[in-house]
Structures are given as C-alpha cells and as structure tokens.
Design a protein around this motif. Structure first.
Motif, PDB file in Angstrom:
ATOM      1  N   VAL A  90       1.224   4.272 -21.945  1.00  0.00           N
ATOM      2  CA  VAL A  90       0.112   3.190 -21.910  1.00  0.00           C
ATOM      3  C   VAL A  90       0.489   2.002 -21.409  1.00  0.00           C
ATOM      4  CG1 VAL A  90      -1.257   2.134 -23.788  1.00  0.00           C
ATOM      5  CG2 VAL A  90      -0.754   4.654 -23.897  1.00  0.00           C
ATOM      6  N   GLY A  91       0.027   1.501 -20.382  1.00  0.00           N
ATOM      7  CA  GLY A  91       0.586   0.333 -19.869  1.00  0.00           C
ATOM      8  C   GLY A  91       1.901   0.460 -19.233  1.00  0.00           C
TER       9      GLY A  91
ATOM     10  N   VAL B  41      -7.546   6.176 -16.932  1.00  0.00           N
ATOM     11  CA  VAL B  41      -6.700   7.139 -16.952  1.00  0.00           C
ATOM     12  C   VAL B  41      -6.159   7.907 -15.792  1.00  0.00           C
ATOM     13  CG1 VAL B  41      -6.589   9.440 -18.244  1.00  0.00           C
ATOM     14  CG2 VAL B  41      -7.643   7.605 -19.526  1.00  0.00           C
ATOM     15  N   LEU B  42      -5.146   7.811 -15.674  1.00  0.00           N
ATOM     16  CA  LEU B  42      -4.627   8.578 -14.091  1.00  0.00           C
ATOM     17  C   LEU B  42      -3.713   9.612 -14.505  1.00  0.00           C
ATOM     18  CD1 LEU B  42      -3.934   5.101 -12.198  1.00  0.00           C
ATOM     19  CD2 LEU B  42      -6.033   6.291 -12.058  1.00  0.00           C
ATOM     20  N   ARG B  43      -3.623  10.568 -13.494  1.00  0.00           N
ATOM     21  CA  ARG B  43      -2.514  11.665 -13.232  1.00  0.00           C
ATOM     22  C   ARG B  43      -1.484  10.899 -12.767  1.00  0.00           C
ATOM     23  NH1 ARG B  43      -4.795  16.892 -13.262  1.00  0.00           N
ATOM     24  NH2 ARG B  43      -7.258  16.773 -13.393  1.00  0.00           N
TER      25      ARG B  43
ATOM     26  N   SER C  78       0.926  -1.346  -0.076  1.00  0.00           N
ATOM     27  CA  SER C  78       0.054   0.097   0.073  1.00  0.00           C
ATOM     28  C   SER C  78       0.954   1.319  -0.075  1.00  0.00           C
ATOM     29  CB  SER C  78      -0.881   0.069   1.278  1.00  0.00           C
ATOM     30  OG  SER C  78      -0.293   0.074   2.601  1.00  0.00           O
ATOM     31  N   PHE C  79       2.099   1.081   0.284  1.00  0.00           N
ATOM     32  CA  PHE C  79       3.106   2.191   0.164  1.00  0.00           C
ATOM     33  C   PHE C  79       3.441   2.695  -1.053  1.00  0.00           C
ATOM     34  CE2 PHE C  79       7.248   4.150   0.146  1.00  0.00           C
ATOM     35  CZ  PHE C  79       7.051   5.304   1.312  1.00  0.00           C
ATOM     36  N   TYR C  80       3.357   1.969  -2.207  1.00  0.00           N
ATOM     37  CA  TYR C  80       3.743   2.362  -3.387  1.00  0.00           C
ATOM     38  C   TYR C  80       2.669   2.582  -4.355  1.00  0.00           C
ATOM     39  CZ  TYR C  80       8.144   0.738  -1.624  1.00  0.00           C
ATOM     40  OH  TYR C  80       9.575   0.480  -1.042  1.00  0.00           O
ATOM     41  N   HIS C  81       2.876   3.588  -5.322  1.00  0.00           N
ATOM     42  CA  HIS C  81       1.742   4.206  -6.109  1.00  0.00           C
ATOM     43  C   HIS C  81       1.383   3.094  -7.112  1.00  0.00           C
ATOM     44  CE1 HIS C  81       2.108   7.803  -4.352  1.00  0.00           C
ATOM     45  NE2 HIS C  81       3.178   8.337  -4.856  1.00  0.00           N
ATOM     46  N   HIS C  82       2.445   2.215  -7.720  1.00  0.00           N
ATOM     47  CA  HIS C  82       2.037   1.424  -8.848  1.00  0.00           C
ATOM     48  C   HIS C  82       1.549  -0.039  -8.483  1.00  0.00           C
ATOM     49  CE1 HIS C  82       5.100   3.598 -11.574  1.00  0.00           C
ATOM     50  NE2 HIS C  82       4.302   4.399 -11.002  1.00  0.00           N
ATOM     51  N   PHE C  83       1.113  -0.138  -7.250  1.00  0.00           N
ATOM     52  CA  PHE C  83       0.521  -1.474  -6.699  1.00  0.00           C
ATOM     53  C   PHE C  83      -1.016  -1.106  -6.722  1.00  0.00           C
ATOM     54  CE2 PHE C  83       4.610  -2.883  -4.881  1.00  0.00           C
ATOM     55  CZ  PHE C  83       5.054  -3.814  -5.965  1.00  0.00           C
ATOM     56  N   ASP C  84      -1.543  -1.861  -7.237  1.00  0.00           N
ATOM     57  CA  ASP C  84      -3.320  -1.885  -7.341  1.00  0.00           C
ATOM     58  C   ASP C  84      -3.638  -2.923  -6.386  1.00  0.00           C
ATOM     59  OD1 ASP C  84      -3.834   0.300  -9.181  1.00  0.00           O
ATOM     60  OD2 ASP C  84      -3.300  -0.931 -10.805  1.00  0.00           O
TER      61      ASP C  84
ATOM     62  N   VAL D 157      -3.594   4.278 -18.442  1.00  0.00           N
ATOM     63  CA  VAL D 157      -2.989   5.099 -19.140  1.00  0.00           C
ATOM     64  C   VAL D 157      -2.370   6.101 -18.140  1.00  0.00           C
ATOM     65  CG1 VAL D 157      -2.896   7.215 -20.737  1.00  0.00           C
ATOM     66  CG2 VAL D 157      -4.047   4.764 -21.394  1.00  0.00           C
ATOM     67  N   ARG D 158      -1.120   6.398 -18.010  1.00  0.00           N
ATOM     68  CA  ARG D 158      -0.771   7.316 -16.948  1.00  0.00           C
ATOM     69  C   ARG D 158      -0.273   8.783 -17.836  1.00  0.00           C
ATOM     70  NH1 ARG D 158       0.605   2.674 -14.001  1.00  0.00           N
ATOM     71  NH2 ARG D 158      -0.010   2.889 -11.686  1.00  0.00           N
ATOM     72  N   VAL D 159      -1.006   9.808 -17.435  1.00  0.00           N
ATOM     73  CA  VAL D 159      -0.409  11.198 -18.022  1.00  0.00           C
ATOM     74  C   VAL D 159       0.271  12.011 -17.124  1.00  0.00           C
ATOM     75  CG1 VAL D 159      -1.438  13.167 -19.274  1.00  0.00           C
ATOM     76  CG2 VAL D 159      -2.674  10.951 -19.487  1.00  0.00           C
TER      77      VAL D 159
END
Length: 552
Positions: free
Chosen positions: A141-142, A124-126, A74-80, A94-96
C-alpha cells in the motif's frame, strides 16, 4: 530561398513554473548524468507522477535531451508518466503481488475484490514478485508492505497510512559494535590484516556468488585487484527473482554484517568508491540502510573508508543482471551489455568493477574470523558450506532457512519447514526461483547446490525454493512464470522480447505444440543476450520433461 532560422530548439518548450519546481526540489543536489533516476524519484515522490512538463524541465536542468530523459523514465515500471492532457493517477496505489507463491495463496481473489472495495481514489495494480514470498499473498500500500494480505488488512492499511518501523530483532550500529562488529574492518584498515591472506581465505573457502551466477568470490576479488586503479564496487540488492527474499530478511535484521563484509572486500581489492543498488520495493530497507550508513559515517571504526552511495532501483527485474544494474546506476535504461569486455575490466563509468550480491558480502566477516574449516566442515551429501534457502509455497513454516549445502528438498521441508501444509503432498518444486526450472517429487532426493541440478535441466541460482503440492499444477506454474518473463524482458534482443511472448501464447493453448516449443527454447538459449532470455524456457522445458501427464 534562404532557410528561416529556428527561433527555439526542437522539442517541448520548457514551462517556467515546472522548471522552478524542479530546481527547488533538487536544491543543491548535483545535476550529474548518473543521478537521473534519483532525480526522477524525487519528482515522483513529491508530485505523485512524472508530468511531461516536469520531464522537460528536468532535461533542461540536467542539460540532457528530452528524449533521453523520457526513454529512461518510460523503461521502469514504478515511474508514472502523465502526458499533457492526460489524467493523473489516483493519489494512492496498491500493488498486489502476482508472483507464483502469492498466486498460489490467493492473490487473484484480492485483485478481483479490491478495486470495488477501495474506490476510485485508490489504484490497484498487479505487481511482479515484491520479495515477500514467505508472507504470501503480499500487497504493498503506497510503499508499505501488507504481509499475508486479506481484503480487510489492505483496506485497514489504506485507512491507516502505515509507516515503516525497524523489524523485531533489528541490530543497529551501537548493538553491532557492542557485539564485536567492525573489529575485523579496523584490523584491516590499521594494517593488522594482510590483504593477500584475506583473499586467500576467500579462495580456500570455495564461497561462490550467492546472487545466482555462482562465480567464485575469492577469484573475483583477485581478478579485479589486478586491474588498474581506480576501481569501483557495485553491490546488487535488486532481489527480483520470484521466490527470493533472503537478502531482504538479512538486511532487515543485521545490515552492519553486510556493510562490514562490503568494506573488507573494498579494502582487499583496493576500491575507491562503492555503489549499493537497492530495489525500489524495499522501501523500509532503504530507510533503515540510510539511517545506519549515516551512523557508520559519523563514527567510522577507522579512517580510510571509501565513499558509499545508495542508489534506488525503479522496478525492473532485468537490473538484477550485473551489467544492466550498472547501466541503471549510471542513470540509464537497465539493458544488459554485450560481453566482452566484462564488468571486472570495464564496469561502472568505464572502470574495473567488483560486482557482488548482498548475501555474498554478508558472509565475509564470518569466513575471515572463523576460518575456512568452519565453512567447509558443513554440508551434506558430499557438498561443502552453508546456503540460505528462501522457502515458500505449500509448507507450514516458510522463510529463510540457513541449512547445509547439498541438503535435499525433502530434508529441507521436514527438518526446517515443519513439513507440508496439512492435507497437501509434495508434487514438485522450483529449486532456483522462476529461472531454475521445475522438478517433480520423484527428484526430492537431489542435493541442492551449485552444479548438482544441471543434469536434470535445472539450477539452484539464488536458492529460492517454491514448493508445489498435489493441489497445484505445473502447467499453471509455467504460465505464471512465463508471463513474468514476458513482462520483465527489457526488449533489447529479439529472441527474448519475441520469444517470451510467443512461448506464453503457445503454452496458453490447451494442447502444446512441443516441437515448436523445443525449437523456440533452443533459439532463446543460444541467442539471448543475458540470462533472462536464456533461462526463461526452463519452466516450459521441465513441464514437458517431468509433467507430461498434465499435457495429455
């Protein structure tokens, strides 16, 4: 009354099917504690998310408490993380990038238009800075980057499922060896070079750490070498400072120059194991580096190479701080350590550790082969050496510019960047990325180097130059940067966790409360544990000092 004996351990029961899936996925890989983040990546890459069942199963398989696994994930942004009964994320993300350079180039318009166009099957995520500021606006993208992104380009990348290819001009293992690569390392390993002489060359060159802190590289080698063995090495390629992309550019083109410098440093200091920490956003770099490391291991230039492990970040800017990176390599939350003890004495796994930024090691071969005079003879305005400037913003030719240390931003723009964009005039610039402050055009004649900008309330850091024009606002830039710091604070210390949020709220007002901001800045600088909280007030302080007309 006798207490009833508990029939099962506390916490979530482990689902047999999830446990079998995790076991099959990990296969023969070690279950050692420091591989937790690597195994979390394996699960997410396979299933597209981290379910509660898989987290519990991983905890069981690694003999860890479920809370320990959850707190890391839960600490890291890239884990869902998907809790029981929750909805899975869409199959594609998609990360912008909303870093300052990308915001200036129109990222907000992408964020507004893409969700409706791409539909519900695409999320789509910031995203914070993805390290492609010269390609602004950038999207991912991915795991595939889309440079100079437009709505059409992103939609095409979603349809195509683009794959990663070696960049143009890439120097692979065979080409590097054919051009004389690894000759220096072979000389070192076979006894033709003296470690003391190599360290003395590094000291005499004056090369300082190029990740931002600027500690003299040769002195660091000598300090760690004096510590008891076994000694380890940690290499920082978690290039998360907004505006910085030099490490990525060099890694995409000439990875073996870095690897040779790394191995020469390991030989000189007496390192028994090396850990390379690469940010997760650099998916293409990871594939290339894994490929080239395999070629190096299969055909080493000489015997005696230390073990090299490539570790994957998971989206946390704070892991660019050396002790937070070490915590992450050990499979933990990336929270900076209190010091002393310092990393050189007690670092990875409690051992003395040589920590270096990618670019610092990239120059080792040239320094040793070409000599001190080659390096120190270059420079301007009384400064010595070369610097790799990551330049983005309102210039015609953004990119990595290898230029003399001490060059001014005006000279850099005119001589290396093709000038300002048509119709734009220099208004201000960030000399050291998000952390380094903001200077006005009237300071465009300051030498850009270590120790030259501190009297002006700024510092060069990783030499990330973001150029603002008369079409931009320093206030808007400060808000963008403080939002980044608020989102990226690890939350360990109150001055940073609360201070960044409070500062963002204060500068969001039409009228700034300057006395309160000054007090808040002092507290954050004095009491934050690491450089994130200590440097976060720099943009705000610089706006008040140099751009007061925007606050009137």
């Amino acid at each position: 009354m006798r207490a009833r004996k508990r029939q099962a351990p506390r916490g979530r029961r482990v689902d047999p099917q999830a446990l079998e899936e995790v076991r099959q996925l990990l296969g023969s890989a070690s279950r050692q504690r420091d591989l937790l983040i690597e195994h979390l990546h394996r699960i997410q890459d396979r299933f597209g998310r981290l379910s509660s069942a898989h987290l519990a199963a991983l905890a069981e398989e690694m003999r860890l408490a479920q809370t320990e696994v959850y707190e890391v994930a839960s600490f890291y942004h890239h884990f869902d993380i998907v809790k029981e009964g929750g909805e899975d994320p869409p199959p594609l993300t998609v990360r912008v990038c909303e870093g300052l350079s990308c915001e200036m180039a129109g990222a907000q318009q992408l964020l507004e238009r893409l969700p409706a166009l791409l539909g519900r099957e695409v999320r789509v995520l910031r995203a914070p800075c993805v390290g492609r500021c010269e390609q602004a606006p950038a999207a991912v993208v991915g795991q595939n980057p889309v440079p100079h992104a437009t709505v059409g380009k992103v939609a095409a990348a979603v349809r195509a499922g683009a794959t990663v290819h070696a960049p143009e001009g890439f120097t692979d293992f065979d080409a590097y060896r054919a051009a004389g690569g690894y000759a220096l390392l072979r000389q070192c390993l076979e006894g033709d070079r003296d470690a003391e002489a190599v360290i003395a060359t590094m000291e005499a060159s004056g090369l300082r750490g190029l990740g931002g802190a600027g500690f003299p590289a040769g002195r660091k080698w000598r300090i760690v070498r004096a510590e008891p063995a076994p000694r380890l090495m940690a290499v920082n390629i978690d290039e998360g400072e907004p505006g910085t992309f030099k490490d990525r550019v060099y890694l995409e083109r000439d990875p073996h120059r870095f690897l040779e410098g790394m191995l020469v440093a390991a030989w000189a200091v007496g390192i028994s194991g090396i850990y390379i920490y690469l940010r997760d956003e650099y998916h293409g770099c990871r594939a290339l580096l894994e490929q080239e490391l395999a070629r190096l291991r299969a055909n080493p230039p000489a015997s005696g190479l230390p073990a090299i492990e490539l570790r994957r970040g998971a989206g946390a800017y704070v892991c660019g701080e050396e002790s937070a990176m070490i915590e992450s390599i050990e499979g933990k939350r990336g929270m900076p350590r209190l010091r002393p003890p310092y990393v050189a004495q007690v670092g990875l796994f409690g051992r003395p550790t040589l920590e270096h930024n990618f670019e610092t090691l990239y120059w080792v071969r040239d320094l040793v082969e070409k000599g001190v005079d080659w390096f120190t003879s270059q420079g301007r305005h009384g400064r010595k050496g070369l610097r790799s400037f990551s330049v983005s913003g309102r210039v015609k030719q953004p990119g990595v510019k290898l230029a003399p240390a001490g060059i001014t931003v005006q000279e850099l723009i005119d001589e290396y960047c093709g000038g300002m964009l048509d119709g734009h005039e220099l208004y201000g610039y960030l000399p050291g990325g998000a952390s380094g402050g903001i200077l006005p055009a009237s300071c465009s004649d300051l030498p850009l180097d270590f120790d030259t900008l501190q009297p002006h309330g700024c510092f060069i850091g990783s030499a990330a130059i973001i150029v603002l024009s008369d079409k931009d606002s320093a206030v808007a830039a400060a808000r963008n940067l403080m939002r980044f710091f608020r989102d990226e604070s690890c939350g360990q210390c109150t001055p940073c966790r609360v201070g960044t949020a409070k500062a963002l709220a204060l500068i969001g007002e039409a009228s700034w409360n300057r006395p309160l901001l000054a007090e808040l800045s002092a507290v954050m600088r004095d009491a934050s544990i690491c450089g994130l909280g200590q440097a976060a007030p720099n943009p705000v302080d610089c706006v008040i000092r140099y751009f007061p007309h925007e606050l009137a």
